[in-house]
Design a protein around this motif. Sequence first.
Motif, PDB file in Angstrom:
ATOM      1  N   LYS A 147     -20.145 -14.994 -93.611  1.00 36.94           N
ATOM      2  CA  LYS A 147     -19.117 -15.515 -94.513  1.00 36.94           C
ATOM      3  C   LYS A 147     -18.789 -14.495 -95.615  1.00 36.94           C
ATOM      4  O   LYS A 147     -18.711 -14.826 -96.802  1.00 36.94           O
ATOM      5  N   THR A 148     -18.579 -13.270 -95.165  1.00 33.16           N
ATOM      6  CA  THR A 148     -18.160 -12.192 -96.062  1.00 33.16           C
ATOM      7  C   THR A 148     -16.792 -11.704 -95.621  1.00 33.16           C
ATOM      8  O   THR A 148     -16.628 -11.224 -94.495  1.00 33.16           O
ATOM      9  N   PHE A 149     -15.802 -11.832 -96.487  1.00 28.15           N
ATOM     10  CA  PHE A 149     -14.430 -11.412 -96.186  1.00 28.15           C
ATOM     11  C   PHE A 149     -14.246  -9.960 -96.613  1.00 28.15           C
ATOM     12  O   PHE A 149     -14.510  -9.606 -97.764  1.00 28.15           O
ATOM     13  N   LEU A 150     -13.811  -9.113 -95.679  1.00 31.29           N
ATOM     14  CA  LEU A 150     -13.586  -7.695 -95.960  1.00 31.29           C
ATOM     15  C   LEU A 150     -12.107  -7.375 -95.849  1.00 31.29           C
ATOM     16  O   LEU A 150     -11.494  -7.568 -94.796  1.00 31.29           O
ATOM     17  N   LEU A 151     -11.514  -6.882 -96.940  1.00 31.46           N
ATOM     18  CA  LEU A 151     -10.113  -6.477 -96.961  1.00 31.46           C
ATOM     19  C   LEU A 151     -10.022  -4.960 -96.908  1.00 31.46           C
ATOM     20  O   LEU A 151     -10.599  -4.262 -97.750  1.00 31.46           O
ATOM     21  N   ASN A 152      -9.314  -4.453 -95.920  1.00 30.63           N
ATOM     22  CA  ASN A 152      -9.049  -3.022 -95.809  1.00 30.63           C
ATOM     23  C   ASN A 152      -7.708  -2.738 -96.488  1.00 30.63           C
ATOM     24  O   ASN A 152      -6.656  -3.132 -95.990  1.00 30.63           O
ATOM     25  N   TYR A 196     -15.062 -15.582-106.854  1.00 29.00           N
ATOM     26  CA  TYR A 196     -15.809 -15.052-105.726  1.00 29.00           C
ATOM     27  C   TYR A 196     -16.793 -13.991-106.187  1.00 29.00           C
ATOM     28  O   TYR A 196     -16.532 -13.262-107.144  1.00 29.00           O
ATOM     29  N   LYS A 197     -17.921 -13.899-105.479  1.00 28.32           N
ATOM     30  CA  LYS A 197     -18.836 -12.773-105.682  1.00 28.32           C
ATOM     31  C   LYS A 197     -18.199 -11.575-104.979  1.00 28.32           C
ATOM     32  O   LYS A 197     -18.076 -11.552-103.764  1.00 28.32           O
ATOM     33  N   MET A 198     -17.782 -10.584-105.764  1.00 26.64           N
ATOM     34  CA  MET A 198     -16.887  -9.547-105.268  1.00 26.64           C
ATOM     35  C   MET A 198     -17.486  -8.158-105.403  1.00 26.64           C
ATOM     36  O   MET A 198     -18.176  -7.851-106.380  1.00 26.64           O
ATOM     37  N   GLY A 199     -17.242  -7.312-104.420  1.00 29.93           N
ATOM     38  CA  GLY A 199     -17.643  -5.919-104.468  1.00 29.93           C
ATOM     39  C   GLY A 199     -16.515  -5.030-103.967  1.00 29.93           C
ATOM     40  O   GLY A 199     -15.614  -5.500-103.265  1.00 29.93           O
ATOM     41  N   VAL A 200     -16.551  -3.751-104.330  1.00 26.81           N
ATOM     42  CA  VAL A 200     -15.507  -2.803-103.941  1.00 26.81           C
ATOM     43  C   VAL A 200     -16.142  -1.524-103.414  1.00 26.81           C
ATOM     44  O   VAL A 200     -17.072  -0.980-104.015  1.00 26.81           O
ATOM     45  N   MET A 201     -15.617  -1.044-102.280  1.00 26.98           N
ATOM     46  CA  MET A 201     -16.018   0.245-101.727  1.00 26.98           C
ATOM     47  C   MET A 201     -14.825   1.189-101.819  1.00 26.98           C
ATOM     48  O   MET A 201     -13.774   0.920-101.243  1.00 26.98           O
ATOM     49  N   GLU A 202     -14.983   2.251-102.577  1.00 25.00           N
ATOM     50  CA  GLU A 202     -13.914   3.226-102.783  1.00 25.00           C
ATOM     51  C   GLU A 202     -14.137   4.422-101.867  1.00 25.00           C
ATOM     52  O   GLU A 202     -15.169   5.097-101.947  1.00 25.00           O
ATOM     53  N   LEU A 243     -21.086  -0.949 -96.182  1.00 21.34           N
ATOM     54  CA  LEU A 243     -21.484  -2.347 -96.351  1.00 21.34           C
ATOM     55  C   LEU A 243     -22.999  -2.480 -96.492  1.00 21.34           C
ATOM     56  O   LEU A 243     -23.491  -3.293 -97.282  1.00 21.34           O
ATOM     57  N   ASP A 244     -23.732  -1.678 -95.739  1.00 20.95           N
ATOM     58  CA  ASP A 244     -25.193  -1.707 -95.855  1.00 20.95           C
ATOM     59  C   ASP A 244     -25.631  -1.232 -97.235  1.00 20.95           C
ATOM     60  O   ASP A 244     -26.580  -1.768 -97.826  1.00 20.95           O
ATOM     61  N   SER A 245     -24.912  -0.241 -97.769  1.00 17.33           N
ATOM     62  CA  SER A 245     -25.270   0.318 -99.074  1.00 17.33           C
ATOM     63  C   SER A 245     -24.981  -0.648-100.216  1.00 17.33           C
ATOM     64  O   SER A 245     -25.711  -0.697-101.206  1.00 17.33           O
ATOM     65  N   ILE A 246     -23.883  -1.410-100.063  1.00 22.65           N
ATOM     66  CA  ILE A 246     -23.514  -2.341-101.136  1.00 22.65           C
ATOM     67  C   ILE A 246     -24.221  -3.687-100.956  1.00 22.65           C
ATOM     68  O   ILE A 246     -24.098  -4.578-101.790  1.00 22.65           O
ATOM     69  N   ASP A 247     -24.959  -3.826 -99.842  1.00 23.56           N
ATOM     70  CA  ASP A 247     -25.679  -5.071 -99.549  1.00 23.56           C
ATOM     71  C   ASP A 247     -24.697  -6.229 -99.390  1.00 23.56           C
ATOM     72  O   ASP A 247     -24.689  -7.191-100.169  1.00 23.56           O
ATOM     73  N   ALA A 248     -23.866  -6.122 -98.363  1.00 26.18           N
ATOM     74  CA  ALA A 248     -22.737  -7.033 -98.164  1.00 26.18           C
ATOM     75  C   ALA A 248     -23.124  -8.499 -98.070  1.00 26.18           C
ATOM     76  O   ALA A 248     -22.315  -9.381 -98.355  1.00 26.18           O
ATOM     77  N   ASP A 249     -24.367  -8.789 -97.677  1.00 25.77           N
ATOM     78  CA  ASP A 249     -24.791 -10.186 -97.537  1.00 25.77           C
ATOM     79  C   ASP A 249     -24.660 -10.967 -98.840  1.00 25.77           C
ATOM     80  O   ASP A 249     -24.567 -12.193 -98.839  1.00 25.77           O
ATOM     81  N   ASP A 250     -24.639 -10.255 -99.959  1.00 27.94           N
ATOM     82  CA  ASP A 250     -24.609 -10.913-101.272  1.00 27.94           C
ATOM     83  C   ASP A 250     -23.198 -11.238-101.749  1.00 27.94           C
ATOM     84  O   ASP A 250     -23.033 -11.779-102.835  1.00 27.94           O
TER      85      ASP A 250
END
Length: 222
Positions: free
Chosen positions: A32-37, A61-67, A106-113
């Motif tokens: 249940k992690t939504f990833l927007l490209n 939402y619990k949100m993260g960003v990968m640049e 995703l592994d680095s940002i710990d996407a499960d969270d």
Amino acid sequence: MGEFKVIEIKKSVFENNDREADKLREELKAKKTFLLNLMSSPGSGKTTTLKQTIARIRDEYKMGVMEADIDSDVDARTIADTGVQSIQLHTGGMCHLDAGMTKQGLDSIDADDYDFIVLENVGNLVCPAEFDTGASKNAMILSVPEGDDKPLKYPLMFSICDAVIINKIDTKSVFDFDDDAVVERIKKLNPKAEIFFISAKTGEGVDAWCDWLRRQIDEWNK
């Protein structure tokens, strides 16, 4: 004359990546992690649009960003200043991200969270469109100064995106940009694309974009 074998490298690379992307998408759906490209050319306003988006939905939402970038950490620092967790992905000279690279991020940002993660792809209208990252949805930004003819010049990018954001509408008095023409060109390539006219500078139109984004996240995370 000796026999030889012809190997279609490009086809093989895309097929392998597509398999990895499908697997990653299934994993994200299960978690249940939504990833927007999020894609665009350099200077279209991706990071500024992202800041406006973060300001509106970060409390929901619990949100993260990968640049992603070839070099530098300018964008990651900018996003970190909003208080949202961000990491910088260096592509080592490559002009796109593929599914494998995305998985590493995703592994680095710990996407499960996270409920919602944005992948801000490398600024480019060609290469990022060719590689499936495994994202839940694809979106792109076209800025008014770039011109309304870009769907004609870069059809693949506009064909694969679920949403197209037309940014910098506050500059229309300076640039010759035809709203009706750009919508017609996008819809001819991609009838299902949602199109949003915004100004990331003033915030005009951003609410409609965020409403669409909320619907996608909530549907994905059911």
